[in-house]
Design a protein around this motif. Structure first.
Motif, PDB file in Angstrom:
ATOM      1  N   GLN A 157      27.826   1.913  95.774  1.00  0.00           N
ATOM      2  CA  GLN A 157      28.466   0.656  95.392  1.00  0.00           C
ATOM      3  C   GLN A 157      28.324   0.393  93.895  1.00  0.00           C
ATOM      4  OE1 GLN A 157      27.053  -2.668  97.793  1.00  0.00           O
ATOM      5  NE2 GLN A 157      29.075  -2.792  98.710  1.00  0.00           N
ATOM      6  N   ALA A 158      27.144   0.673  93.363  1.00  0.00           N
ATOM      7  CA  ALA A 158      26.877   0.349  91.964  1.00  0.00           C
ATOM      8  C   ALA A 158      27.428   1.385  91.003  1.00  0.00           C
ATOM      9  CB  ALA A 158      25.373   0.187  91.755  1.00  0.00           C
ATOM     10  N   ASP A 159      27.362   2.667  91.374  1.00  0.00           N
ATOM     11  CA  ASP A 159      27.689   3.704  90.397  1.00  0.00           C
ATOM     12  C   ASP A 159      28.712   4.723  90.897  1.00  0.00           C
ATOM     13  OD1 ASP A 159      27.273   4.398  87.766  1.00  0.00           O
ATOM     14  OD2 ASP A 159      25.700   5.853  88.198  1.00  0.00           O
ATOM     15  N   GLY A 160      29.300   4.479  92.054  1.00  0.00           N
ATOM     16  CA  GLY A 160      30.291   5.412  92.584  1.00  0.00           C
ATOM     17  C   GLY A 160      31.707   4.901  92.388  1.00  0.00           C
ATOM     18  N   HIS A 161      32.670   5.718  92.760  1.00  0.00           N
ATOM     19  CA  HIS A 161      34.082   5.331  92.661  1.00  0.00           C
ATOM     20  C   HIS A 161      34.819   5.887  93.871  1.00  0.00           C
ATOM     21  CE1 HIS A 161      37.936   4.325  90.849  1.00  0.00           C
ATOM     22  NE2 HIS A 161      38.354   5.537  91.161  1.00  0.00           N
ATOM     23  N   LEU A 162      35.561   5.006  94.537  1.00  0.00           N
ATOM     24  CA  LEU A 162      36.341   5.415  95.703  1.00  0.00           C
ATOM     25  C   LEU A 162      37.817   5.380  95.335  1.00  0.00           C
ATOM     26  CD1 LEU A 162      36.392   6.201  98.683  1.00  0.00           C
ATOM     27  CD2 LEU A 162      36.365   3.764  99.273  1.00  0.00           C
ATOM     28  N   ARG A 186      39.221  10.245  97.442  1.00  0.00           N
ATOM     29  CA  ARG A 186      37.868  10.789  97.487  1.00  0.00           C
ATOM     30  C   ARG A 186      36.875   9.841  96.809  1.00  0.00           C
ATOM     31  NH1 ARG A 186      38.684  15.611  92.976  1.00  0.00           N
ATOM     32  NH2 ARG A 186      39.193  14.234  91.232  1.00  0.00           N
ATOM     33  N   PRO A 187      35.658   9.803  97.332  1.00  0.00           N
ATOM     34  CA  PRO A 187      34.574   9.113  96.627  1.00  0.00           C
ATOM     35  C   PRO A 187      33.882  10.090  95.680  1.00  0.00           C
ATOM     36  CG  PRO A 187      33.916   9.593  98.890  1.00  0.00           C
ATOM     37  CD  PRO A 187      35.295  10.133  98.711  1.00  0.00           C
ATOM     38  N   THR A 188      33.501   9.617  94.501  1.00  0.00           N
ATOM     39  CA  THR A 188      32.784  10.440  93.535  1.00  0.00           C
ATOM     40  C   THR A 188      31.649   9.624  92.907  1.00  0.00           C
ATOM     41  OG1 THR A 188      34.269   9.814  91.727  1.00  0.00           O
ATOM     42  CG2 THR A 188      34.810  11.826  92.932  1.00  0.00           C
ATOM     43  N   VAL A 189      30.632  10.330  92.438  1.00  0.00           N
ATOM     44  CA  VAL A 189      29.541   9.732  91.674  1.00  0.00           C
ATOM     45  C   VAL A 189      29.260  10.655  90.501  1.00  0.00           C
ATOM     46  CG1 VAL A 189      27.181   8.898  91.662  1.00  0.00           C
ATOM     47  CG2 VAL A 189      28.503   8.799  93.772  1.00  0.00           C
ATOM     48  N   GLU A 190      29.244  10.097  89.286  1.00  0.00           N
ATOM     49  CA  GLU A 190      28.896  10.879  88.101  1.00  0.00           C
ATOM     50  C   GLU A 190      27.680  10.251  87.438  1.00  0.00           C
ATOM     51  OE1 GLU A 190      30.824  12.730  83.963  1.00  0.00           O
ATOM     52  OE2 GLU A 190      32.022  11.436  85.267  1.00  0.00           O
ATOM     53  N   ILE A 191      26.626  11.045  87.278  1.00  0.00           N
ATOM     54  CA  ILE A 191      25.387  10.558  86.677  1.00  0.00           C
ATOM     55  C   ILE A 191      24.849  11.590  85.696  1.00  0.00           C
ATOM     56  CG2 ILE A 191      24.759   9.137  88.662  1.00  0.00           C
ATOM     57  CD1 ILE A 191      22.881  11.340  89.575  1.00  0.00           C
ATOM     58  N   ASN A 192      23.850  11.194  84.924  1.00  0.00           N
ATOM     59  CA  ASN A 192      23.211  12.124  84.003  1.00  0.00           C
ATOM     60  C   ASN A 192      22.626  13.302  84.785  1.00  0.00           C
ATOM     61  OD1 ASN A 192      21.058  13.293  82.198  1.00  0.00           O
ATOM     62  ND2 ASN A 192      21.773  11.647  80.856  1.00  0.00           N
ATOM     63  N   PRO A 207      34.875  -0.851  97.998  1.00  0.00           N
ATOM     64  CA  PRO A 207      36.310  -1.038  97.757  1.00  0.00           C
ATOM     65  C   PRO A 207      36.935   0.169  97.055  1.00  0.00           C
ATOM     66  CG  PRO A 207      35.009  -2.891  96.926  1.00  0.00           C
ATOM     67  CD  PRO A 207      34.067  -1.765  97.198  1.00  0.00           C
ATOM     68  N   TYR A 208      38.246   0.281  97.190  1.00  0.00           N
ATOM     69  CA  TYR A 208      38.986   1.293  96.450  1.00  0.00           C
ATOM     70  C   TYR A 208      39.164   0.834  95.002  1.00  0.00           C
ATOM     71  CZ  TYR A 208      40.273   3.832 100.703  1.00  0.00           C
ATOM     72  OH  TYR A 208      40.237   4.569 101.858  1.00  0.00           O
ATOM     73  N   GLY A 209      39.210   1.795  94.087  1.00  0.00           N
ATOM     74  CA  GLY A 209      39.516   1.502  92.691  1.00  0.00           C
ATOM     75  C   GLY A 209      38.403   0.760  91.993  1.00  0.00           C
ATOM     76  N   ARG A 210      38.795  -0.068  91.002  1.00  0.00           N
ATOM     77  CA  ARG A 210      37.814  -0.848  90.241  1.00  0.00           C
ATOM     78  C   ARG A 210      37.157  -1.857  91.179  1.00  0.00           C
ATOM     79  NH1 ARG A 210      38.079  -0.526  84.753  1.00  0.00           N
ATOM     80  NH2 ARG A 210      37.148  -2.605  84.547  1.00  0.00           N
ATOM     81  N   LYS A 211      35.844  -1.750  91.306  1.00  0.00           N
ATOM     82  CA  LYS A 211      35.163  -2.451  92.384  1.00  0.00           C
ATOM     83  C   LYS A 211      34.087  -3.414  91.945  1.00  0.00           C
ATOM     84  CE  LYS A 211      31.461   0.879  92.773  1.00  0.00           C
ATOM     85  NZ  LYS A 211      31.565   1.170  91.360  1.00  0.00           N
TER      86      LYS A 211
END
Length: 270
Positions: free
Chosen positions: A16-21, A30-36, A91-95
């Motif tokens: 929820q905080a750092d992912g994107h659906l 697709r859901p994605t998460v990009e981190i260091n 949520p989808y998109g900007r969340k």
């Protein structure tokens, strides 16, 4: 994805905080998460928890903070997984403004640890004081952390938007931070290793003998907010309300500038 299970609750908070659906076209969302890349271990944990094919890739690119930012990206391409996450409240998109605590029953401290690992900080200030903080644009998540922190530590936190960027900043310091960090980052929990280490380090903090304990703030009541503008003078209002002149001056300014909503009319003393 049973959010009463600590690992899944943590994973969902992090997403929820750092992912994107992304919805995509047809069935290609697709859901994605990009981190260091230093935190890649948590993406491998997510991959292990998820009963669908997913991939972890790395890339190096220029950002506002670094010419060569090395990141890791977890990508999950499955329609059923996407629908499950969306149904639980991703949520989808900007969340960012739309996220709320889960709609189903969930493990609360694990969910909040996931949110803080993604968008918060744990450690010591420049003065050596312990702190736990969260920066979010979601009023619901910020308010939920305030309520939860008070239940755990007994220390009340107020939530308000930062005028500079519109974000909510929730911060616990000193004993409250030590208590909250110890509660959220318990032994063998799923978390970012560096934040688990930082949370563990807070436990050794003790208040210096020469540091006074601040008494809890006295809340402003509606009748006081009605009486204060009637005086329109901090000095005279302070005598009637039994408050300091400085406190009345600041409150009066906040009422006049709209920083605090004026109460609706009613007799003083109610």
């Amino acid at each position: 994805m049973d959010l009463q299970h600590p690992y899944y609750a943590y994973m969902f908070g992090f997403l929820q905080a750092d992912g994107h659906l992304a919805r995509g076209t047809g069935l290609k969302g697709r859901p994605t998460v990009e981190i260091n890349v230093r935190d890649i271990a948590v993406l491998h944990a997510f991959q292990h928890l998820t009963p669908y094919n997913s991939s972890i890739t790395e890339r190096v690119r220029a950002t506002n903070f670094s010419e060569e930012h090395h990141s890791a990206i977890w990508t999950l391409c499955d329609q059923e997984a996407r629908a499950t996450l969306n149904g639980l409240g991703l949520p989808y998109g900007r969340k960012s403004r739309k996220i709320t605590p889960p709609r189903a029953e969930f493990s609360r401290r694990d969910y909040l640890r996931g949110v803080i690992d993604a968008d918060g900080s744990v450690g010591h200030t420049g003065r050596g004081l312990p702190f736990v903080s969260l920066t979010t644009v979601s009023a619901a998540v910020g308010a939920y952390l305030c309520r939860y922190a008070k239940a755990v530590t007994g220390s009340a936190r107020q939530i308000g938007r930062n005028a500079r960027d519109g974000n909510y900043n929730v911060v616990c310091t000193k004993e409250a931070a030590v208590q909250l960090a110890g509660h959220l980052y318990y032994p063998d929990c799923l978390s970012l290793t560096r934040k688990q280490t930082a949370a563990t380090a807070l436990a050794s903090w003790e208040r210096p003998a020469d540091m006074p304990v601040r008494s809890p703030g006295r809340r402003w009541k509606a009748w006081e907010d009605r009486a204060l503008p009637a005086h329109d003078d901090a000095e005279t209002a302070a005598a009637e309300l039994g408050r300091s002149e400085a406190s009345c001056s600041v409150r009066l300014w906040r009422l006049k500038t709209g920083k605090v909503r004026r109460p609706e009319g009613g007799p003083a003393g109610t």
